[in-house]
Design an enzyme around this catalytic site. Structure first.
Site, PDB file in Angstrom:
ATOM      1  N   ILE A   1       0.796  -1.301   0.216  1.00 21.84           N
ATOM      2  CA  ILE A   1      -0.119  -0.076  -0.520  1.00 21.84           C
ATOM      3  C   ILE A   1       1.095   1.467   0.264  1.00 21.84           C
ATOM      4  CG2 ILE A   1      -1.614  -1.023   1.160  1.00 21.84           C
ATOM      5  CD1 ILE A   1      -1.164   0.268   4.104  1.00 21.84           C
ATOM      6  N   GLY A   2       1.902   0.890  -0.056  1.00 17.61           N
ATOM      7  CA  GLY A   2       2.969   2.061   0.216  1.00 17.61           C
ATOM      8  C   GLY A   2       4.006   2.010   0.360  1.00 17.61           C
TER       9      GLY A   2
ATOM     10  N   GLY B   1       8.377   4.215   0.946  1.00 23.64           N
ATOM     11  CA  GLY B   1       9.003   5.370   0.765  1.00 23.64           C
ATOM     12  C   GLY B   1      10.505   5.142   1.263  1.00 23.64           C
ATOM     13  N   GLY B   2      11.359   6.669   1.466  1.00 22.80           N
ATOM     14  CA  GLY B   2      12.383   5.992   2.091  1.00 22.80           C
ATOM     15  C   GLY B   2      13.409   5.049   2.874  1.00 22.80           C
TER      16      GLY B   2
ATOM     17  N   GLY C   1      11.459   2.273   3.647  1.00 21.91           N
ATOM     18  CA  GLY C   1      10.491   0.281   3.310  1.00 21.91           C
ATOM     19  C   GLY C   1       9.282   0.518   2.550  1.00 21.91           C
TER      20      GLY C   1
ATOM     21  N   VAL D   1       5.625  -0.689   2.837  1.00 22.58           N
ATOM     22  CA  VAL D   1       3.858  -0.401   3.641  1.00 22.58           C
ATOM     23  C   VAL D   1       3.370  -1.881   3.383  1.00 22.58           C
ATOM     24  CG1 VAL D   1       2.378   0.716   5.216  1.00 22.58           C
ATOM     25  CG2 VAL D   1       5.278   1.555   4.628  1.00 22.58           C
TER      26      VAL D   1
ATOM     27  N   LYS E   1       5.543  -2.510   7.978  1.00 20.91           N
ATOM     28  CA  LYS E   1       6.668  -1.963   7.276  1.00 20.91           C
ATOM     29  C   LYS E   1       8.303  -2.961   7.310  1.00 20.91           C
ATOM     30  CE  LYS E   1       8.127   2.363   8.408  1.00 20.91           C
ATOM     31  NZ  LYS E   1       8.558   3.634   9.504  1.00 20.91           N
TER      32      LYS E   1
ATOM     33  N   ASP F   1      10.387  14.430  12.304  1.00 14.68           N
ATOM     34  CA  ASP F   1      10.401  14.571  10.799  1.00 14.68           C
ATOM     35  C   ASP F   1       9.012  15.115  11.157  1.00 14.68           C
ATOM     36  OD1 ASP F   1      11.066  14.131   8.426  1.00 14.68           O
ATOM     37  OD2 ASP F   1      10.665  12.669   7.697  1.00 14.68           O
TER      38      ASP F   1
END
Length: 978
Positions: free
Chosen positions: A674-675, A677-678, A680, A682, A696, A809
């Site tokens: 489903i996603g 990112g930097g 890993g 998801v 994740k 962040d």
């Protein structure tokens, strides 16, 4: 003998009997009361209450002072790290108590009206605590001389009327509390004995009454950070005893009042960030001034020459006005001068030469004026200087050699002048320098190799000069380097390979030089690189294939002597302009029609070509076989369709689990992705019991599971980075229990990868709901609740954990929303737990996301909770405006913070910031949240509120009332803002 008592004897006997029948306080009762106080306050790490024992004399207790009769007269327990709720029922039974001092602790809870029973109090200090609710009516405490409630957490309505009976008050301190707005309290004007009045940041509005001039005993008057308007009353000149006058961050207008010159005892005067105008000639008579702050107003005319004769002046801040003429040349010659900021004016003439005479100067800030002449040689010996900024002037001459090597300097910024000469080897002594900005001058000579010894450098801007020679090979030793701008100089030689060892470099611009040789292929290993401009040089050879892996916002290799095929992933229309001017390049795709098509070398013999083709085919077969073998072995370990169960896994649970390790491992497959990112991939996991989870998957070897690098060093580096990131997230989340922080159920680790199992949040992130094309409308009530919930999550991280947790962040994409749109703080890959013995936390890698990063990252790597506060302020601005943190609409090099601050000029302009999807009837409530966002994004970290204060302010925000943006413009730091 008569046994009859006389009348006077009978009366005496009666009085004695009556007195003995009254409940007379005894010391044993006071001991009991003090022990009750001790039990109510948690033990402090200072051990101040350890001496309070049942067998001891109460007068020997730490912090206790007794009167001549042995009864408690004073309780002095300020700044002792005490916590707990005050037992006023016990304290106010101490019938001789005259002083109660409990400031600078962590006391909490409400203050009850039982405080009225402390009728003999003359001194009361509850300031700088964590109390809640409104402060009670204490009209009965008529003997009070000092009342200190500043920064105590009290909110709501303050009952100013209670002050009418406290005519003995000499000190009144109520500032820094989130009170409901009210006019200037006239009751204060009747307190004729007042010498100390602190009403800063407590929501006072309207005009300063002329009757303030009747408080002639005032030594200190602080009304800053309020909503005051109108002119400074002329009657203020009657306060001849004033030592300090603070009026900054209001909406005051008009000129400095005639007669201000009469305040000859004034040492500190600050009327900054208002709308004051006219000249400042009145301050030329205040020859006892130590600090003069008048920045961000509309003052014009010249700076009074008398300031050059002031013997005590150490701080002068006049930036962002319209002042003209020269600076007094004797300025700072007489005292331990600290700093000067006269930036953004129309000043002319030379820089005063003697401000560092005493060797105490910390800041020279003269940005954007019309100054001329040279930099006085004396500043090359000013070893205390932390900032030297004189950019955007008409200064000339050779920069004194010592400037380059100042030992504690953070910033040297001399750009946009006419300086000449070299950057000298003295720069090796500048161990603390973070920014070196010398662009747009006529500097010459070679860049010294010693620049590699200035190990704190984050940004080097040497562009648009006449610097020649080769780039020092040791440039790669600057491990903190983030920006490298060498463009438009006379540099020659090759690009040093050592540059590739920069772990955080994001911007390289070497355009417009005479660089030659090949482009180092290792540049492709700079994972943080965002901009690469090598255009207009003499670079040759092929474009390294490794550059294809970079994700660049700016990429320009045009006008060089590059040859050979353009890498496939760079052969797209968007890069046409980035590669022009290289006639030796060829393209194998139709997207780049302006380049000649690639073809085999016609000079090669047919037999050789056949041999090469055969070898290539053989190699392809071999590689394909090897690839198939590796695929069968590892494809499931890279999120394929097979199970991950072949690996050995270690599960650590942090909550009671209703699922097994196998259920999680079986769900890590492509259809559940489903996603990305930097940190890993998801996956969404649906358990057999209907519960949804998010997992994740973090590879420990390389980002995105890639293999096959030629060097092991980058692999080991990335492996260490991923492991550190995973450890940070597990360490942070495993012990956190809060409704507004995402729940981590467990971690599952193996040699090659790690899994983090979270609760699943079905409504995605706040970023998605506000900014993506599939965004779901969020009404203002929902946005407000998201703001409060996210603030509470951060408050818990900063104040509710055993040790403060800095997220580092904070952004809208890391605020996830559950099925009811309730927020959760997520993604703790950069989080850091502040150790008790670490002092000020720092890091050598810029953490965070562009647009959310606090400005102090530009010149230092110090990170603390206030960095999170800044980022959260940006999120509040997103919620109110509906706009992204970075947008072309704001203009070049600007973000949402600078854009919003530029629009705060009137009520109408402020309301125009609010998202048009928010109904007009709710916009005023949104503006209140916007004001909190502005406070959070103040440039100086010390001026930002804590997250605890942010939560209080948000909870006090009432949608039906407009809080005027009295900050006028952006709440920048008072000192050294540039």
């Amino acid at each position: 003998m008569s046994y009859t008592c006389g009348y006077h004897q009978i009366f005496l006997c009666f009085c004695l009997l009556f007195c003995f029948s009254l409940p007379f306080p005894v010391k044993s009762d006071e001991l009991h009361l003090l022990l009750n106080l001790k039990s109510a306050l948690n033990k402090s790490t200072t051990g101040v209450l350890d001496s309070w024992g049942a067998a001891d004399s109460i007068c020997s207790f730490n912090g206790i002072t007794c009167n001549d009769g042995g009864f408690v007269k004073e309780i002095e327990l300020s700044n002792q790290k005490l916590t707990g709720v005050l037992p006023l029922d016990s304290i106010c039974q101490l019938q001789s108590l005259q002083k109660l001092s409990l400031g600078f602790n962590s006391l909490y809870g409400p203050i009850s009206e039982e405080l009225n029973n402390c009728v003999k109090l003359e001194y009361l200090d509850l300031g700088n605590n964590l109390f809640a609710g409104s402060f009670p009516d204490i009209s009965s405490l008529t003997q009070l001389k000092s009342l200190h409630l500043n920064n105590s957490g009290f909110s709501g309505v303050f009952l100013w009327k209670m002050l009418e009976k406290m005519t003995n008050l000499t000190a009144l301190s109520l500032g820094d509390n989130p009170l409901i707005r009210s006019p200037f309290p006239n009751q204060i004007l009747k307190l004729k004995k007042l010498s100390w009045l602190y009403l800063a940041n407590c929501s006072i509005e309207g005009k300063i009454p002329p009757a303030i001039g009747g408080l002639t005993e005032l030594v200190n008057l602080e009304l800053e950070h309020n909503h005051l308007s109108g002119e400074i009353p002329m009657e203020i000149s009657n306060l001849h005893k004033l030592w300090q006058l603070e009026l900054y961050y209001n909406n005051l207008t008009g000129k400095l009042p005639v007669g201000l010159r009469n305040l000859t005892k004034l040492e500190n005067f600050d009327a900054s960030a208002n709308n004051l105008e006219g000249d400042i000639s009145e301050v030329g008579y205040l020859n006892n001034l130590v600090s003069l702050q008048l920045f961000k107003n509309r003052f014009n005319g010249e700076i009074p020459s008398e300031l050059g004769e002031f013997r005590k002046l150490v701080n002068l801040s006049l930036y962002d006005n319209m002042l003209t003429g020269p600076l007094p040349q004797k300025l700072g010659s007489w005292s331990n001068f600290d700093y000067i900021d006269v930036s953004e004016n129309l000043l002319t003439g030379p820089i005063p030469p003697n401000m560092c005479n005493k060797g105490t100067m910390r800041g020279v800030l003269m940005v954007q004026n019309r100054l001329t002449g040279e930099i006085p040689a004396t500043y090359g010996n000013c070893t205390t200087l932390k900032r030297f900024r004189v950019n955007n002037n008409s200064l000339s001459g050779v920069v004194p050699a010592g400037i380059w090597g100042l030992p504690v300097v953070d910033i040297v910024d001399i750009a946009y002048n006419r300086f000449e000469g070299p950057i000298t080897s003295d720069i090796k002594n500048a161990k603390e320098m973070g920014i070196l900005s010398v662009g747009y001058n006529i500097l010459s000579g070679e860049l010294p190799e010693e620049i590699s010894e200035a190990t704190s450098l984050v940004k080097i801007e040497l562009n648009d000069n006449q610097i020649s020679g080769e780039i020092p090979h040791g440039i790669g030793e600057l491990k903190r380097l983030n920006v490298l701008n060498f463009h438009n100089n006379l540099l020659s030689g090759s690009i040093p390979d050592s540059l590739c060892s920069g772990v955080s470099i994001s911007d390289i611009n070497m355009a417009g030089n005479s660089l030659s040789g090949k482009i180092p292929s290792c540049l492709g290993s700079l994972a943080t690189l965002n901009s690469l401009n090598l255009s207009r040089n003499e670079l040759s050879g092929k474009i390294p294939d490794s550059l294809s892996t970079l994700k660049l916002n700016l990429f320009d290799l045009s006008y060089n002597q590059l040859t050979g095929p353009i890498p496939q992933t760079l052969s797209i229309e968007a890069y046409n302009g980035s590669l022009v001017g290289n006639p030796g390049l060829c393209s194998s795709t139709v997207e780049l029609r302006s380049f000649k098509p690639c073809r085999p070398d016609s000079g090669m013999s047919k037999d050789v070509r056949v041999l090469i083709v055969c070898l290539a085919l053989g190699a392809m077969v071999l590689l394909a076989s090897l690839g198939c073998f590796l695929y069968l072995k590892r494809t499931e370990r890279r999120d394929g369709d097979r199970s991950l169960k072949e690996e050995s896994w270690d599960l650590k649970s942090f909550h009671v689990l209703t699922f097994t390790e196998d259920e999680i491992l079986d769900s890590i497959k492509q259809e559940n992705l489903i996603g990305k990112g930097g940190s890993g991939n998801v996956y969404k996991v649906m358990l057999s019991n209907g519960v949804e989870l998010a997992v994740k998957h973090i590879w420990n070897t390389e980002s995105n599971g890639r293999r096959g690098q030629s060097s092991t060093a980058p692999i080991l580096s990335k492996r260490a980075g991923k492991a550190k990131e995973f450890d940070a997230e597990v360490q942070t989340l495993s012990s956190i229990r809060h409704v507004n922080v995402v729940k981590l159920y467990c971690s599952i680790t193996s040699e090659d990868s790690s899994l983090l199992v979270y609760e699943y949040l079905p409504n995605g992130s706040l970023w998605d709901r506000l900014h993506t094309s599939q965004k779901m409308e969020l009404d203002w009530d929902t946005r407000y609740e998201i703001a409060v919930g996210a603030a509470k999550g951060l408050e818990y991280l900063h104040h509710g954990c055993g040790k403060p947790v800095i997220h580092r962040d904070v952004k809208s994409s890391n605020i996830l929303l559950d099925e009811y749109l309730k927020p959760r703080i997520s993604d703790f890959g950069l989080a850091k737990i502040v150790q008790a013995n670490s002092g000020k936390d720092s890091t050598h890698v810029i953490a965070g996301t562009h647009g959310y990063i606090a400005p102090e990252y530009g010149y230092t790597y110090k990170v603390n909770e206030k960095s999170d506060v800044y980022s959260f302020g940006v999120v509040l601005m997103e919620l109110v405006s509906g706009k992204r943190p970075i947008d072309p609409e704001y203009g070049e090099n600007k973000d949402i913070v600078s854009w919003i601050c530029s629009k705060i000029q009137s009520k109408e302009s402020v309301l125009s910031i609010v998202d048009p999807r928010i109904p007009d009837g709710l916009k005023e409530g949104a503006v209140k949240v916007l004001r909190i966002g502005i406070l959070c994004t103040t440039t100086l970290p010390a001026l930002r509120p804590t997250m605890r204060s942010v939560v209080q302010m948000l909870e006090e925000a009432e949608p039906c009332r407009l809080v005027g943006i009295a900050v006028g413009k952006d709440s920048e730091q008072k000192k050294e803002h540039h």
